[in-house]
Design a protein around this motif. Structure first.
Motif, short mmCIF file in Angstrom:
data_model
loop_
_atom_site.label_atom_id
_atom_site.label_comp_id
_atom_site.label_asym_id
_atom_site.label_seq_id
_atom_site.Cartn_x
_atom_site.Cartn_y
_atom_site.Cartn_z
N THR A 1 9.97 -16.63 -5.15
CA THR A 1 10.55 -16.29 -3.86
C THR A 1 9.83 -15.04 -3.34
OG1 THR A 1 12.71 -17.14 -4.51
CG2 THR A 1 12.64 -15.65 -2.62
N VAL A 2 9.26 -15.13 -2.16
CA VAL A 2 8.46 -14.05 -1.59
C VAL A 2 9.25 -13.34 -0.49
CG1 VAL A 2 6.32 -13.44 -0.39
CG2 VAL A 2 6.31 -15.27 -2.11
N THR A 3 9.28 -12.03 -0.56
CA THR A 3 9.88 -11.22 0.51
C THR A 3 8.84 -10.21 0.98
OG1 THR A 3 10.79 -9.63 -1.07
CG2 THR A 3 12.21 -11.44 -0.40
N ALA A 4 8.88 -9.90 2.28
CA ALA A 4 7.97 -8.91 2.83
C ALA A 4 8.61 -7.53 2.72
CB ALA A 4 7.66 -9.23 4.29
N GLY A 5 7.83 -6.55 2.30
CA GLY A 5 8.35 -5.19 2.19
C GLY A 5 7.25 -4.18 2.37
N ASP A 6 7.47 -3.18 3.23
CA ASP A 6 6.48 -2.13 3.42
C ASP A 6 6.19 -1.45 2.09
OD1 ASP A 6 6.12 -2.41 6.20
OD2 ASP A 6 7.98 -1.31 6.58
N ALA A 7 4.92 -1.29 1.79
CA ALA A 7 4.52 -0.77 0.48
C ALA A 7 5.09 0.63 0.22
CB ALA A 7 3.00 -0.76 0.36
N VAL B 1 3.04 -7.01 -4.73
CA VAL B 1 1.67 -7.07 -4.21
C VAL B 1 1.60 -6.18 -2.97
CG1 VAL B 1 -0.28 -8.52 -3.57
CG2 VAL B 1 1.52 -9.45 -5.05
N PRO B 2 1.37 -4.87 -3.14
CA PRO B 2 1.18 -4.00 -1.97
C PRO B 2 -0.20 -4.25 -1.37
CG PRO B 2 0.78 -2.77 -3.98
CD PRO B 2 1.21 -4.15 -4.41
N ASP B 3 -0.49 -3.60 -0.26
CA ASP B 3 -1.78 -3.84 0.37
C ASP B 3 -2.91 -3.03 -0.26
OD1 ASP B 3 -0.90 -1.40 1.29
OD2 ASP B 3 -1.03 -1.89 3.42
N SER B 4 -2.58 -2.03 -1.07
CA SER B 4 -3.64 -1.18 -1.63
C SER B 4 -3.20 -0.55 -2.93
CB SER B 4 -4.02 -0.08 -0.63
OG SER B 4 -4.90 0.85 -1.22
N ASP B 5 -4.17 -0.26 -3.80
CA ASP B 5 -3.83 0.41 -5.05
C ASP B 5 -3.54 1.89 -4.86
OD1 ASP B 5 -6.34 1.58 -4.78
OD2 ASP B 5 -6.85 1.33 -6.90
N SER C 1 -16.83 0.98 5.23
CA SER C 1 -15.44 0.62 5.49
C SER C 1 -14.67 0.62 4.17
CB SER C 1 -15.35 -0.78 6.11
OG SER C 1 -15.93 -0.81 7.39
N PRO C 2 -13.60 1.39 4.08
CA PRO C 2 -12.74 1.24 2.90
C PRO C 2 -12.04 -0.10 2.99
CG PRO C 2 -11.68 2.65 4.51
CD PRO C 2 -13.06 2.35 5.04
N ARG C 3 -11.44 -0.56 1.90
CA ARG C 3 -10.79 -1.85 1.98
C ARG C 3 -9.40 -1.82 1.36
NH1 ARG C 3 -13.42 -5.95 -2.55
NH2 ARG C 3 -12.83 -4.75 -4.39
N LEU C 4 -8.55 -2.67 1.89
CA LEU C 4 -7.27 -2.95 1.26
C LEU C 4 -7.54 -4.00 0.19
CD1 LEU C 4 -5.06 -3.28 4.48
CD2 LEU C 4 -5.49 -1.23 3.11
N ASP C 5 -6.99 -3.82 -1.02
CA ASP C 5 -7.38 -4.68 -2.13
C ASP C 5 -6.23 -5.48 -2.75
OD1 ASP C 5 -6.09 -2.52 -3.23
OD2 ASP C 5 -7.64 -2.06 -4.70
N TYR C 6 -5.02 -5.38 -2.25
CA TYR C 6 -3.88 -6.23 -2.60
C TYR C 6 -3.73 -6.45 -4.12
CZ TYR C 6 -4.05 -6.89 2.39
OH TYR C 6 -4.08 -6.65 3.74
N PRO C 7 -3.42 -5.39 -4.87
CA PRO C 7 -3.26 -5.53 -6.32
C PRO C 7 -2.03 -6.35 -6.70
CG PRO C 7 -2.58 -3.35 -5.62
CD PRO C 7 -3.19 -4.01 -4.42
N TYR C 8 -2.20 -7.28 -7.62
CA TYR C 8 -1.11 -8.13 -8.13
C TYR C 8 -0.52 -7.39 -9.32
CZ TYR C 8 1.21 -12.57 -9.45
OH TYR C 8 2.11 -13.56 -9.74
N THR C 9 0.73 -6.96 -9.20
CA THR C 9 1.30 -5.98 -10.11
C THR C 9 2.62 -6.45 -10.71
OG1 THR C 9 0.35 -4.27 -8.67
CG2 THR C 9 1.96 -3.55 -10.31
N LEU C 10 2.73 -6.33 -12.02
CA LEU C 10 4.00 -6.62 -12.69
C LEU C 10 4.86 -5.37 -12.66
CD1 LEU C 10 2.84 -8.65 -15.84
CD2 LEU C 10 3.27 -9.45 -13.50
N VAL C 11 6.11 -5.52 -12.30
CA VAL C 11 7.04 -4.39 -12.21
C VAL C 11 7.92 -4.36 -13.45
CG1 VAL C 11 8.87 -3.31 -10.85
CG2 VAL C 11 7.04 -4.56 -9.71
N ASP C 12 8.05 -3.18 -14.05
CA ASP C 12 8.85 -3.03 -15.26
C ASP C 12 8.42 -4.06 -16.31
OD1 ASP C 12 10.74 -2.10 -17.04
OD2 ASP C 12 12.38 -3.28 -16.19
N ARG C 13 7.14 -3.98 -16.64
CA ARG C 13 6.55 -5.00 -17.51
C ARG C 13 7.28 -5.15 -18.84
NH1 ARG C 13 0.53 -4.24 -19.93
NH2 ARG C 13 0.66 -5.79 -21.58
N THR C 14 7.69 -4.03 -19.43
CA THR C 14 8.39 -4.12 -20.72
C THR C 14 9.76 -4.75 -20.59
OG1 THR C 14 9.25 -1.87 -20.46
CG2 THR C 14 7.16 -2.12 -21.65
N GLY C 15 10.31 -4.75 -19.37
CA GLY C 15 11.62 -5.35 -19.16
C GLY C 15 11.56 -6.82 -18.81
#
Length: 591
Positions: free
Chosen positions: A96-102, A121-125, A288-302
């Motif tokens: 389920t995908v929701t949009a949220g300001d990073a 997945v924010p827009d930048s690291d 040009s700098p770039r937005l790199d959209y990192p795919y990130t696990l949240v609370d990985r140990t949980g």
């Protein structure tokens, strides 16, 4: 029932700039690929593919928060995955995908608040680095990247043509200068404190300015002008453009003709624009700098094992050709090597604009922090009194330069002064034992507006001269405690509402005045004077090997401020900016 390849690389856009994420991704990919190599029969027995019953009966459910620009594409991909029965270990993957300001997600994680998302997945690291450098306990783990898009400057066609688009190319400093010169061309942007697009562009502008004589002042002036036309988000920035192609609104002072914008945002805007109402896009020639959209696990140990594996499985699904085409259809780049001409054209790019040039290397965290600090003190008027140690130890040489601590300190303070605007109020004290009769301190320049006219010049002129004339007092010792208390009393009693108030104390040693108040008494008095409704954070900077960082932190903490340490006085400028932006963020949070 669809069959889908398992992950074979970290994600879109080339190699992962974060070594540990690359190593983890490679290990995950290797394990999963070996599982496939075991044969179809083993896969069926292990439940990777289900033929007897629907995997939808007991799916692995994942909540994914994505940057608003990427969320539509990921929503479509998630729906496709469900339709095709994408599985992980025999269970369907239901995303389920929701949009949220990073910045809002980052603030939540920094505050240590619970979140119900497993993937972010924010827009930048830059947001991940903010979490790493913050004091929060958030645990995030980047395992790849989804896509990328460069950042440039988009303009309505009439404005772009006036600057020679597409044949003429500009660097960031030239481009911003042209866009901010007078009222002929109005430039807008999203707030760098809330937008990676804005922050990355601001950092490139600051870096370019640093290479030009007088560039700091020029950049600060540009930032001040730009700050009058910022919005809270990239989406809101697009809403400031003229609403029709006729040009009728070009003269409307509330409408921008140019925006700091990503290629993808320009692509999306142009895709829905009527006729000639689209944007032309400049790609700065210095990168040009770039937005790199990192795919990130949240609370990985949980996360459960099923959740972790399903999250990696969905990332591998996004790397399949069909999903890469989907991302490109939404205006994202999925490869560093091949940039689709159709994507660039729709975004408003055209040769000879350097849109195929590799993205600039990611800015260091210190560089990002310095740019954001400069922005903070530029956008919000500040009232800051600086108190400088003038004890005899400041005459000692700095090994790296051969110059005295005081000389290097003065140069760093003059550089910091250049970033403040005429509306900011800055003052200067110095201190050493028995400097002014029985007092350990003296007021060299009262705290006033830098643009104020004084003695035939300006407050800035007077401060520049006072900084340049700072000198160590022969045989002078460090009268730290009495000075800090007196300066803090003065700062709180002259609090200016609606501005950022702070007191900065620089010392290269510990208190050496036997007749002064004790440290405990100083701290209790500072706590008594501190008023959360009228915050004046104390920033204590311990300079050199003889200063006490722990003491600096303890004293500053009594006011909600911070203690900092620098081994080289040349670092004072960037440390002041870092401390100011941190204190400003805390004050905003309390407000």
């Amino acid at each position: 029932m669809g069959r889908h390849s398992l992950p074979d690389q970290y994600g879109a856009g080339g190699s992962d700039p974060r070594p540990r994420a690359r190593r983890r991704s490679a290990a995950v990919a290797t394990v999963l690929v070996l599982t496939v190599a075991g044969g179809t029969a083993a896969a069926v027995q292990g439940g990777l593919f289900s033929f007897g019953s629907s995997c939808q009966d007991d799916p692995v459910r994942l909540k994914l928060a994505a940057s608003p620009d990427l969320a539509p594409a990921l929503t479509t991909a998630a729906e496709r995955a469900r339709d095709q029965d994408l599985t992980s270990d025999g269970r369907c993957v239901a995303v389920t995908v929701t949009a949220g300001d990073a910045y809002k997600v980052a603030d939540t994680l920094l505050a240590g608040e619970k979140t119900d998302v497993q993937v972010w997945v924010p827009d930048s690291d830059v947001w991940l680095r903010r979490l790493e450098s913050g004091s929060g306990t958030a645990e995030v783990s980047q395992v790849g990247n989804v896509a990328s898009t460069p950042v440039g400057m988009a303009m309505v066609p009439a404005a772009a043509k006036s600057l020679g688009w597409p044949d003429k190319t500009y660097g960031w400093l030239e481009l911003a200068g042209a866009a901010l010169r007078g009222d002929s061309l109005r430039l807008g942007a999203a707030d760098p404190a809330h937008s990676a697009t804005g922050l990355l562009a601001l950092t490139r502008l600051s870096s370019a300015a640093a290479r030009v004589e007088g560039g700091d002042t020029q950049a600060a002036a540009m930032m001040k002008t730009l700050s009058q036309r910022i919005t809270d988000s990239d989406g809101q920035a697009l809403g400031t453009l003229p609403r029709d192609a006729s040009g009728a609104e070009q003269g409307n002072p509330k409408r921008n003709q140019a925006l700091v914008l990503s290629e993808q945002a320009a692509f999306t805007y142009n895709s829905s624009a009527d006729g000639d109402a689209g944007l032309d896009l400049f790609y700065p020639e210095d990168g040009s700098p770039r937005l790199d959209y990192p795919y990130t696990l949240v609370d990985r140990t949980g996360l459960t094992t099923d959740e972790s594996r399903a999250a990696i499985r969905f990332l591998s699904y996004l790397r399949e050709p069909e999903q890469l085409r989907l991302l490109q259809q939404h205006g994202f780049r999925t490869s560093d090597e091949a940039v689709p001409d159709a994507l660039v054209t729709k975004a408003g790019g055209s040769r000879p604009q350097p849109y195929t040039e590799p993205a600039t290397e990611p800015a260091a965290q210190e560089t990002l922090q310095e740019a954001l600090g400069t922005w903070t003190i530029t956008v919000q008027s500040a009232r800051i009194t600086t108190v400088v140690d003038a004890s005899s130890s400041m005459a000692q040489k700095v090994e790296r330069t051969g110059r005295s601590r005081m000389d290097v300190t003065k140069a760093s303070l003059l550089r910091a002064l250049a970033t403040f605007t005429p509306e900011d109020e800055i003052g200067l004290w110095d201190f050493s034992t028995k400097l002014d009769g029985d007092r350990d301190y003296r007021v060299l320049v009262p705290t006033e507006r830098l643009g104020a006219r004084v003695d035939g010049g300006t407050q800035r002129d007077r401060l520049s001269a006072a900084f340049s004339n700072l000198a160590p007092v022969p045989d002078g010792a460090t009268g730290l405690y009495d000075t800090t208390l007196a300066a803090y009393k003065a700062a709180t009693s002259s609090y200016a509402k609606g501005t950022f108030n702070a007191l900065v104390v620089l010392t290269d040693g510990v208190n050496q005045d036997p007749g002064s108040i004790s440290r405990g008494k100083l701290i209790s008095e500072l706590e008594r004077l501190t008023d959360p409704a009228r915050p004046v954070p104390l920033i204590v900077i311990a300079v050199g090997p003889d200063a006490d960082r722990a003491e600096a932190e303890q004293i500053a903490a009594a006011t909600g401020g911070s203690g900092q340490e620098v081994s080289d006085p040349a670092q004072i400028h960037s440390v002041i900016l870092k401390a100011i932006v941190a204190a400003g963020a805390r004050a905003a949070g309390q407000g």
